[in-house]
Scaffold this motif. Sequence first.
Motif, PDB file in Angstrom:
ATOM      1  N   HIS A 141      66.446 -10.142   7.906  1.00 40.30           N
ATOM      2  CA  HIS A 141      65.025 -10.177   8.247  1.00 40.30           C
ATOM      3  C   HIS A 141      64.231  -9.220   7.366  1.00 40.30           C
ATOM      4  CE1 HIS A 141      61.475 -10.646  10.770  1.00 40.30           C
ATOM      5  NE2 HIS A 141      61.372  -9.323  10.837  1.00 40.30           N
ATOM      6  N   ALA A 142      64.758  -8.015   7.162  1.00 43.78           N
ATOM      7  CA  ALA A 142      64.032  -7.005   6.393  1.00 43.78           C
ATOM      8  C   ALA A 142      63.814  -7.431   4.946  1.00 43.78           C
ATOM      9  CB  ALA A 142      64.771  -5.673   6.446  1.00 43.78           C
ATOM     10  N   ARG A 143      64.738  -8.202   4.410  1.00 46.64           N
ATOM     11  CA  ARG A 143      64.614  -8.633   3.020  1.00 46.64           C
ATOM     12  C   ARG A 143      63.590  -9.755   2.838  1.00 46.64           C
ATOM     13  NH1 ARG A 143      70.372  -9.803   0.509  1.00 46.64           N
ATOM     14  NH2 ARG A 143      69.066 -10.050  -1.357  1.00 46.64           N
ATOM     15  N   THR A 144      63.301 -10.498   3.892  1.00 44.53           N
ATOM     16  CA  THR A 144      62.407 -11.654   3.771  1.00 44.53           C
ATOM     17  C   THR A 144      61.042 -11.430   4.422  1.00 44.53           C
ATOM     18  OG1 THR A 144      63.382 -12.622   5.780  1.00 44.53           O
ATOM     19  CG2 THR A 144      64.341 -13.271   3.665  1.00 44.53           C
ATOM     20  N   ARG A 145      60.950 -10.507   5.352  1.00 43.99           N
ATOM     21  CA  ARG A 145      59.672 -10.244   6.055  1.00 43.99           C
ATOM     22  C   ARG A 145      58.778  -9.383   5.172  1.00 43.99           C
ATOM     23  NH1 ARG A 145      55.301  -9.655   8.495  1.00 43.99           N
ATOM     24  NH2 ARG A 145      55.115  -9.039  10.683  1.00 43.99           N
ATOM     25  N   LYS A 146      57.559  -9.827   4.964  1.00 44.02           N
ATOM     26  CA  LYS A 146      56.590  -9.074   4.165  1.00 44.02           C
ATOM     27  C   LYS A 146      55.701  -8.233   5.077  1.00 44.02           C
ATOM     28  CE  LYS A 146      57.639 -10.586   0.030  1.00 44.02           C
ATOM     29  NZ  LYS A 146      56.741 -11.532  -0.671  1.00 44.02           N
ATOM     30  N   LEU A 147      55.478  -6.986   4.663  1.00 42.64           N
ATOM     31  CA  LEU A 147      54.617  -6.074   5.409  1.00 42.64           C
ATOM     32  C   LEU A 147      53.863  -5.206   4.413  1.00 42.64           C
ATOM     33  CD1 LEU A 147      53.967  -5.306   8.378  1.00 42.64           C
ATOM     34  CD2 LEU A 147      55.614  -3.434   8.130  1.00 42.64           C
ATOM     35  N   PHE A 148      52.549  -5.181   4.529  1.00 40.85           N
ATOM     36  CA  PHE A 148      51.713  -4.423   3.583  1.00 40.85           C
ATOM     37  C   PHE A 148      51.979  -4.859   2.141  1.00 40.85           C
ATOM     38  CE2 PHE A 148      52.567  -1.273   7.083  1.00 40.85           C
ATOM     39  CZ  PHE A 148      51.350  -1.483   7.728  1.00 40.85           C
TER      40      PHE A 148
ATOM     41  N   PRO B 261      58.303  -6.415   0.769  1.00 39.66           N
ATOM     42  CA  PRO B 261      59.362  -6.686   1.745  1.00 39.66           C
ATOM     43  C   PRO B 261      59.541  -5.504   2.694  1.00 39.66           C
ATOM     44  CG  PRO B 261      60.081  -7.265  -0.456  1.00 39.66           C
ATOM     45  CD  PRO B 261      58.792  -6.519  -0.619  1.00 39.66           C
ATOM     46  N   LEU B 262      59.810  -5.801   3.947  1.00 40.77           N
ATOM     47  CA  LEU B 262      60.054  -4.754   4.939  1.00 40.77           C
ATOM     48  C   LEU B 262      61.178  -3.814   4.493  1.00 40.77           C
ATOM     49  CD1 LEU B 262      59.260  -3.758   7.788  1.00 40.77           C
ATOM     50  CD2 LEU B 262      60.913  -5.383   8.723  1.00 40.77           C
ATOM     51  N   SER B 263      62.139  -4.360   3.758  1.00 37.67           N
ATOM     52  CA  SER B 263      63.273  -3.555   3.299  1.00 37.67           C
ATOM     53  C   SER B 263      62.896  -2.513   2.265  1.00 37.67           C
ATOM     54  CB  SER B 263      64.361  -4.462   2.718  1.00 37.67           C
ATOM     55  OG  SER B 263      63.851  -5.217   1.633  1.00 37.67           O
ATOM     56  N   ASP B 264      61.700  -2.605   1.664  1.00 36.83           N
ATOM     57  CA  ASP B 264      61.265  -1.602   0.686  1.00 36.83           C
ATOM     58  C   ASP B 264      60.705  -0.352   1.350  1.00 36.83           C
ATOM     59  OD1 ASP B 264      62.052  -3.222  -1.343  1.00 36.83           O
ATOM     60  OD2 ASP B 264      60.031  -3.761  -2.030  1.00 36.83           O
ATOM     61  N   LEU B 265      60.395  -0.428   2.634  1.00 35.75           N
ATOM     62  CA  LEU B 265      59.818   0.725   3.328  1.00 35.75           C
ATOM     63  C   LEU B 265      60.912   1.752   3.631  1.00 35.75           C
ATOM     64  CD1 LEU B 265      57.404  -1.056   5.842  1.00 35.75           C
ATOM     65  CD2 LEU B 265      56.911  -0.165   3.556  1.00 35.75           C
ATOM     66  N   GLN B 266      60.609   3.015   3.382  1.00 35.52           N
ATOM     67  CA  GLN B 266      61.618   4.057   3.553  1.00 35.52           C
ATOM     68  C   GLN B 266      62.118   4.157   4.997  1.00 35.52           C
ATOM     69  OE1 GLN B 266      60.128   7.745   1.976  1.00 35.52           O
ATOM     70  NE2 GLN B 266      60.574   7.181  -0.142  1.00 35.52           N
ATOM     71  N   LEU B 267      61.220   3.985   5.957  1.00 36.12           N
ATOM     72  CA  LEU B 267      61.651   4.083   7.356  1.00 36.12           C
ATOM     73  C   LEU B 267      62.618   2.952   7.719  1.00 36.12           C
ATOM     74  CD1 LEU B 267      58.348   5.172   9.130  1.00 36.12           C
ATOM     75  CD2 LEU B 267      60.408   6.542   8.760  1.00 36.12           C
ATOM     76  N   THR B 268      62.398   1.772   7.170  1.00 39.89           N
ATOM     77  CA  THR B 268      63.326   0.673   7.400  1.00 39.89           C
ATOM     78  C   THR B 268      64.679   0.996   6.781  1.00 39.89           C
ATOM     79  OG1 THR B 268      61.513  -0.917   7.352  1.00 39.89           O
ATOM     80  CG2 THR B 268      63.731  -1.789   7.065  1.00 39.89           C
TER      81      THR B 268
ATOM     82  N   ILE C 255      63.210  -3.387  14.130  1.00 37.89           N
ATOM     83  CA  ILE C 255      62.953  -4.012  12.831  1.00 37.89           C
ATOM     84  C   ILE C 255      62.387  -5.413  13.014  1.00 37.89           C
ATOM     85  CG2 ILE C 255      64.123  -4.961  10.794  1.00 37.89           C
ATOM     86  CD1 ILE C 255      65.929  -2.440  10.861  1.00 37.89           C
ATOM     87  N   PHE C 256      62.852  -6.145  14.016  1.00 38.35           N
ATOM     88  CA  PHE C 256      62.339  -7.495  14.274  1.00 38.35           C
ATOM     89  C   PHE C 256      60.965  -7.472  14.940  1.00 38.35           C
ATOM     90  CE2 PHE C 256      66.701  -9.077  13.623  1.00 38.35           C
ATOM     91  CZ  PHE C 256      66.429 -10.253  12.947  1.00 38.35           C
TER      92      PHE C 256
END
Length: 393
Positions: free
Chosen positions: A273-280, A283-290, A347-348
């Motif tokens: 999910h983190a690799r495909t979900r876009k946020l700001f 990808p969500l996976s690029d955020l340090q907190l994730t 994360i979801f």
Amino acid sequence: MADRTFLSWPFLEPQHRDLYDRVDAWAGASLAALDGADESGAGAAGIVRRLVAAMGQAGLLATAVGGRDGALHGPLDARSLCICREVLARHAGLADFSFAMQGLGSGPISLFGTDEQKARWLPGVAQGNVISAFALSEAEAGSDVSALAMRAKPDGAQWRLDGAKTWISNAGIAKLYVVFARTGEDPGAKGLSAFIVEADTPGFSVSKVIDLIAPHPIGALAFDGVKVSRADMLGAPGDGFRIAMATLDVFRPTVGAAALGFARRALDEAVRHARTRKLFGQPLSDLQLTRAKLADMALAIDAAALLIYRAAWTKDVTGARISRESSMAKLFATEEAQKAIDSAVQIFGGLGVTRGHIAERLYREIRALRIYEGASEVQKMIIATRVLADAQT
């Protein structure tokens, strides 16, 4: 794709890697239909019946009773049990439950039964024709086994059982129950014995069905003058506590293995999910907190696996009592799996708390593992007791 690197660890042998592949292939082909299935009430009971039959037909349940065909071909292998539970739990919680209870329910027979008792019961359990149950807990005696109140008294050539059990998995669908009762040879834990009871024995009944947040067949049992032959006692009078604890020693690490399977599924789903979900805009996976959450999940999973397979290896290779090791494995794996799954839900986001979503389902399924076969607090007591005892030697 779940991480497989642990299969090369020195705790495991080639046959364990082969078993992993075989169970994973069967689960991948057989369990997809469980997604979205009715797991409430009678629905869960029906699913468990079908899963036990299918696992028996596929030959998987022979591992649960310690033999190639469920007969008399050697001891339980704790590493194999852990492998099976980890893989099945990653695919479906009810599949893990179905396998585990065939092992735990028949475990006292595998470990302490006579040749006649093994020959009578284990083939049917391994073939999926006989569903088994482990009847230990009572309303006032869950983690404190020494407080069991159910009585068994000599009655001619038989034993008469009177009392009640609760929180018994497979209540109502099991044919075979291993039941622990007080025979009174000594006070407390030393006055317990173990008996094999068939579901159609007069005086035996299921008094209540219990509905859990992650449903599976579980309920309360009533024994009103239930008579069993002396040949249906496991071991000798007064051996019940030793039989129960030795069985739990083998199966407690497997509870940790099931938690590990849930945690691996949570990490896999969260990463996807983190690799495909876009946020700001990224990808969500690029955020340090994730990334921090994913790192914590991966770390906990590897640490839990090390404790689980260390405990199982110690049991298989040395044959020693592993109360300390198995308690550590169960405690750490179940507590950390709860945290990992909670991170996956976070994360979801809203999807993670949507009824039927994989993260929501895992969140419900993991919770009970921190309680049954000894709550986390009890595991801490066991560990501390061993630490203090070792310090005196």
